[in-house]
Write an enzyme that holds these catalytic residues in place. Structure first.
Site, short mmCIF file in Angstrom:
data_model
loop_
_atom_site.label_atom_id
_atom_site.label_comp_id
_atom_site.label_asym_id
_atom_site.label_seq_id
_atom_site.Cartn_x
_atom_site.Cartn_y
_atom_site.Cartn_z
N LEU A 54 2.77 -2.31 -7.34
CA LEU A 54 3.77 -1.24 -7.47
C LEU A 54 3.56 -0.51 -8.80
O LEU A 54 4.40 -0.52 -9.69
CB LEU A 54 5.20 -1.81 -7.39
CG LEU A 54 6.28 -0.77 -7.17
CD1 LEU A 54 6.31 -0.32 -5.72
CD2 LEU A 54 7.66 -1.32 -7.56
N ILE A 109 0.68 4.68 -8.06
CA ILE A 109 0.50 5.03 -6.65
C ILE A 109 1.46 4.23 -5.78
O ILE A 109 2.10 4.78 -4.87
CB ILE A 109 -0.96 4.80 -6.22
CG1 ILE A 109 -1.88 5.77 -6.96
CG2 ILE A 109 -1.12 4.94 -4.71
CD1 ILE A 109 -3.37 5.48 -6.81
N ARG A 163 1.91 -8.88 -10.58
CA ARG A 163 1.87 -10.15 -11.32
C ARG A 163 3.23 -10.44 -11.95
O ARG A 163 3.55 -11.57 -12.26
CB ARG A 163 0.75 -10.12 -12.36
CG ARG A 163 -0.62 -10.26 -11.71
CD ARG A 163 -1.72 -9.97 -12.66
NE ARG A 163 -1.68 -8.59 -13.12
CZ ARG A 163 -2.59 -8.05 -13.91
NH1 ARG A 163 -3.59 -8.77 -14.33
NH2 ARG A 163 -2.49 -6.78 -14.26
N ILE A 213 -5.59 1.59 0.46
CA ILE A 213 -6.05 2.83 -0.20
C ILE A 213 -6.51 2.50 -1.62
O ILE A 213 -6.72 3.40 -2.43
CB ILE A 213 -4.97 3.93 -0.25
CG1 ILE A 213 -3.62 3.38 -0.75
CG2 ILE A 213 -4.78 4.58 1.12
CD1 ILE A 213 -3.49 3.08 -2.18
N ARG A 268 -8.96 -0.61 -3.22
CA ARG A 268 -10.39 -0.89 -3.28
C ARG A 268 -10.73 -1.88 -2.19
O ARG A 268 -9.97 -2.84 -1.94
CB ARG A 268 -10.77 -1.50 -4.65
CG ARG A 268 -10.85 -0.50 -5.78
CD ARG A 268 -12.07 0.43 -5.64
NE ARG A 268 -12.16 1.38 -6.73
CZ ARG A 268 -11.60 2.60 -6.75
NH1 ARG A 268 -10.89 3.01 -5.72
NH2 ARG A 268 -11.76 3.39 -7.79
N ASP A 320 -8.95 3.27 3.88
CA ASP A 320 -9.64 4.36 3.19
C ASP A 320 -10.82 3.83 2.39
O ASP A 320 -11.69 4.58 1.98
CB ASP A 320 -8.66 5.08 2.24
CG ASP A 320 -9.27 6.30 1.58
OD1 ASP A 320 -9.84 7.14 2.31
OD2 ASP A 320 -9.20 6.41 0.34
N GLU A 340 -18.94 0.04 0.52
CA GLU A 340 -19.02 1.48 0.81
C GLU A 340 -20.40 2.04 0.45
O GLU A 340 -20.96 1.62 -0.55
CB GLU A 340 -17.97 2.24 -0.03
CG GLU A 340 -16.56 1.92 0.35
CD GLU A 340 -15.54 2.63 -0.55
OE1 GLU A 340 -14.38 2.24 -0.51
OE2 GLU A 340 -15.92 3.55 -1.29
N HIS A 393 -13.07 6.98 2.12
CA HIS A 393 -12.62 6.96 0.72
C HIS A 393 -12.27 8.37 0.24
O HIS A 393 -12.93 8.93 -0.64
CB HIS A 393 -13.70 6.34 -0.19
CG HIS A 393 -13.16 5.92 -1.52
ND1 HIS A 393 -13.69 4.88 -2.25
CD2 HIS A 393 -12.13 6.40 -2.28
CE1 HIS A 393 -13.02 4.74 -3.38
NE2 HIS A 393 -12.06 5.67 -3.43
P1 NAP Z 1 -1.60 1.35 -11.80
O1 NAP Z 1 -0.53 2.31 -12.14
O2 NAP Z 1 -2.30 0.64 -12.91
O3 NAP Z 1 -0.96 0.27 -10.80
C1 NAP Z 1 -1.61 -0.90 -10.43
C2 NAP Z 1 -0.56 -1.93 -10.02
O4 NAP Z 1 -1.23 -3.10 -9.53
C3 NAP Z 1 0.32 -2.37 -11.18
O5 NAP Z 1 1.65 -2.32 -10.78
C4 NAP Z 1 -0.11 -3.80 -11.46
O6 NAP Z 1 0.99 -4.56 -11.89
C5 NAP Z 1 -0.62 -4.26 -10.10
N1 NAP Z 1 -1.60 -5.33 -10.22
C6 NAP Z 1 -2.68 -5.37 -11.04
N2 NAP Z 1 -3.34 -6.52 -10.89
C7 NAP Z 1 -2.64 -7.23 -9.96
C8 NAP Z 1 -2.82 -8.52 -9.38
N3 NAP Z 1 -3.82 -9.33 -9.76
N4 NAP Z 1 -1.92 -8.92 -8.44
C9 NAP Z 1 -0.89 -8.14 -8.09
N5 NAP Z 1 -0.68 -6.90 -8.61
C10 NAP Z 1 -1.55 -6.46 -9.52
O7 NAP Z 1 -2.73 2.04 -10.96
P2 NAP Z 1 -2.59 3.27 -9.93
O8 NAP Z 1 -2.77 4.55 -10.64
O9 NAP Z 1 -1.38 3.06 -9.10
O10 NAP Z 1 -3.92 3.02 -9.05
C11 NAP Z 1 -4.07 1.80 -8.32
C12 NAP Z 1 -5.49 1.71 -7.76
O11 NAP Z 1 -5.63 2.61 -6.67
C13 NAP Z 1 -6.60 2.11 -8.72
O12 NAP Z 1 -6.96 1.05 -9.58
C14 NAP Z 1 -7.72 2.53 -7.80
O13 NAP Z 1 -8.63 1.47 -7.59
C15 NAP Z 1 -7.01 2.87 -6.48
N6 NAP Z 1 -7.20 4.29 -6.12
C16 NAP Z 1 -7.79 4.61 -4.93
C17 NAP Z 1 -7.98 5.95 -4.60
C18 NAP Z 1 -8.63 6.36 -3.30
O14 NAP Z 1 -9.17 7.46 -3.22
N7 NAP Z 1 -8.58 5.54 -2.27
C19 NAP Z 1 -7.55 6.96 -5.46
C20 NAP Z 1 -6.95 6.59 -6.65
C21 NAP Z 1 -6.76 5.25 -6.97
P3 NAP Z 1 0.82 -5.84 -12.85
O15 NAP Z 1 -0.15 -5.46 -13.92
O16 NAP Z 1 2.21 -6.10 -13.34
O17 NAP Z 1 0.32 -6.95 -11.97
#
Ligand code: NAP
Length: 317
Positions: free
Chosen positions: A155, A158, A178, A235, A237, A261, A266, A284
Site C-alpha cells: 500500500l 500506487i 511490512r 502490476i 514486478r 502486466d 520479460e 508491461h
Molecule cells: P512505493 O510507494 O515505494 O510502495 C511500495 C509499497 O510496498 C510500500 O507500501 C511498502 O511498504 C511495500 N513493501 C515493500 N516491501 C515489501 C515487502 N517485502 N512486503 C510487503 N510490502 C512491501 O512504490 P510505488 O511507487 O507504489 O511503486 C510500487 C512498484 O510498482 C514499483 O517498485 C515498481 O516495481 C512497480 N511499478 C510497475 C509499473 C508498471 O508499468 N507495471 C509502473 C510503475 C511501478 P513497507 O516498506 O512498509 O513494507
C-alpha cells in the site's frame, strides 16, 4: 553552483523534446541509438558524470565501477530493482527515479486488468469477433467485481491509488505491507500475513517493489488461499509472483484468474498463460500513456537540471 561539466550518457531516449533539452545543456552520449549492447560507450567512461537510464534498462554495478567520475544516475520509472543502489551509495553517487507522476495510470491499469480478468472482457471480445455470439449464443457467466473484497500487497503510492478506486466499486479493502501505514483511510484493514490477506480477499493486487526482498512473496500457498474464484492482478514486478506456481494453479482451476502486466522473464511469457481465457495479458505497459510518459520524461530532465544548479535531485531514491 555548477555540479558537472562532464558528459551525460543517455541509455534511454526520453522523447524528442526532452532529448533536445538534454543535448542543449550537456555533451550527450546517445547510447540508446546503438542499443549500447556492446558497452562501447564505456570507452568514454572518464568523461561521464551523469547517466540517464530507466527502471527497465537499469545500470549494472559493473558499469558503475568503470565510471570513476559518475555523480548522478537519473532513472525513468519508479522501480529500483535494476539500479545499482548499493554501489551508488558506497560512492556517494546520487540516484533519482520518477515516483508519483505514474501512480494514477498504473492504478487505472490494475483496475482495467481486474475488471477484464473477472468479467472476461478480452475473451468476450474474441467471442464476438470470431462470430461465436451468432453461432453459439450466450457468453458464459463471469465473476462479479462490485461489492467484493480487494486485497492490496504494497500500500504505497500506487497501492493507495488502487485502493482509492475501490470505493467507487463498493469493495471493502485490506492490505499487507511490512508494517501498517499511518494516516490512511481507517476503513482499510491491515493484514499481518499475506496468506491471511489472500484467504480473506476475492481479488489480490500486487503493488510492492520487485527485487530480492520480495521474490516469490506470492507463492503457491498465497495463490491457493486466493482460491478457485479468486483473481490475481500484478502490476508490480514479475519476480514477486512464483510464475510456475501461478501457471499450474490456473491450469488446475485452483486459482480463478489473473490480470498480468509484468512477468518473471520479460518479454518471455509462458505459452500456457495465453491458452487460458481467464487470464489477461499486457506487455508491461501500466504507466504507458502519452500523458504519463511525458511527465516521467520531464521529471528526469528536471532532476538533472536541479542537480546541476543546486547539487540536489528533486526525487532522490
Ligand atoms: P512505493 O510507494 O515505494 O510502495 C511500495 C509499497 O510496498 C510500500 O507500501 C511498502 O511498504 C511495500 N513493501 C515493500 N516491501 C515489501 C515487502 N517485502 N512486503 C510487503 N510490502 C512491501 O512504490 P510505488 O511507487 O507504489 O511503486 C510500487 C512498484 O510498482 C514499483 O517498485 C515498481 O516495481 C512497480 N511499478 C510497475 C509499473 C508498471 O508499468 N507495471 C509502473 C510503475 C511501478 P513497507 O516498506 O512498509 O513494507
Amino acid at each position: 553552483m555548477e555540479q558537472t561539466d562532464g558528459a551525460l550518457a543517455q541509455l534511454v531516449s526520453l522523447g524528442a523534446d526532452c532529448d533536445a533539452r538534454l543535448a542543449a545543456r550537456w555533451p550527450v552520449i546517445p547510447v540508446y541509438r546503438d542499443g549500447g549492447a556492446d558497452g562501447r560507450w564505456l570507452q568514454q567512461a572518464a568523461d561521464i558524470r551523469l547517466v540517464v537510464t530507466s527502471a527497465r534498462v537499469g545500470l549494472s554495478p559493473r558499469a558503475v565501477a568503470r565510471l570513476p567520475r559518475l555523480q548522478a544516475i537519473c532513472s525513468w520509472g519508479v522501480g529500483c530493482d535494476a539500479l545499482p543502489l548499493d554501489a551508488a551509495r558506497a560512492r556517494g553517487i546520487a540516484v533519482s527515479n520518477t515516483p508519483d507522476v505514474l501512480s494514477e495510470c498504473v492504478a487505472d491499469m490494475a483496475w482495467g486488468l481486474l475488471l477484464a480478468a473477472a468479467r472476461q472482457i478480452p475473451a468476450g471480445d474474441r467471442y464476438v469477433r470470431a462470430g461465436q455470439w451468432a453461432t453459439q449464443g450466450k457468453f458464459p457467466l463471469t465473476t462479479q467485481v462490485w461489492g467484493k473484497r480487494l486485497g492490496v500487497l504494497g500500500l504505497g503510492r500506487i497501492g493507495q491509488a488502487i485502493a482509492r478506486r475501490a470505493q467507487g466499486f463498493g469493495l471493502s479493502l485490506r492490505y499487507h505491507n511490512r508494517r501498517p501505514v499511518a494516516g490512511v483511510d481507517p476503513a482499510w484493514g491491515y493484514a499481518d500475513a499475506l496468506v491471511d490477506l489472500a484467504q480473506w480477499a476475492d481479488f489480490l493486487v500486487v503493488a510492492c517493489p520487485g527485487g530480492a526482498g520480495t521474490r516469490h512473496l506470492v507463492d503457491a500457498d498465497v495463490l491457493r488461499a486466493l482460491g478457485p474464484q479468486g483473481v490475481l492482478v500484478n502490476i508490480a514486478r514479475g519476480s514477486v509472483v512464483d510464475e510456475a506456481a501461478l501457471v499450474a494453479l490456473l491450469q488446475s482451476g485452483a486459482l480463478g484468474g489473473a490480470g498480468l502486466d509484468v512477468f518473471e522473464h520479460e518479454p518471455e511469457v509462458p505459452a500456457a498463460l495465453a491458452g487460458i481465457d481467464r487470464v489477461v495479458l499486457m506487455p508491461h505497459a501500466a504507466s504507458g500513456t502519452r500523458e504519463t510518459v511525458d511527465k516521467m520524461s520531464r521529471l528526469v530532465v528536471d532532476n538533472l537540471v536541479a542537480w546541476q544548479e543546486t547539487g540536489r535531485l528533486l526525487t532522490p531514491v
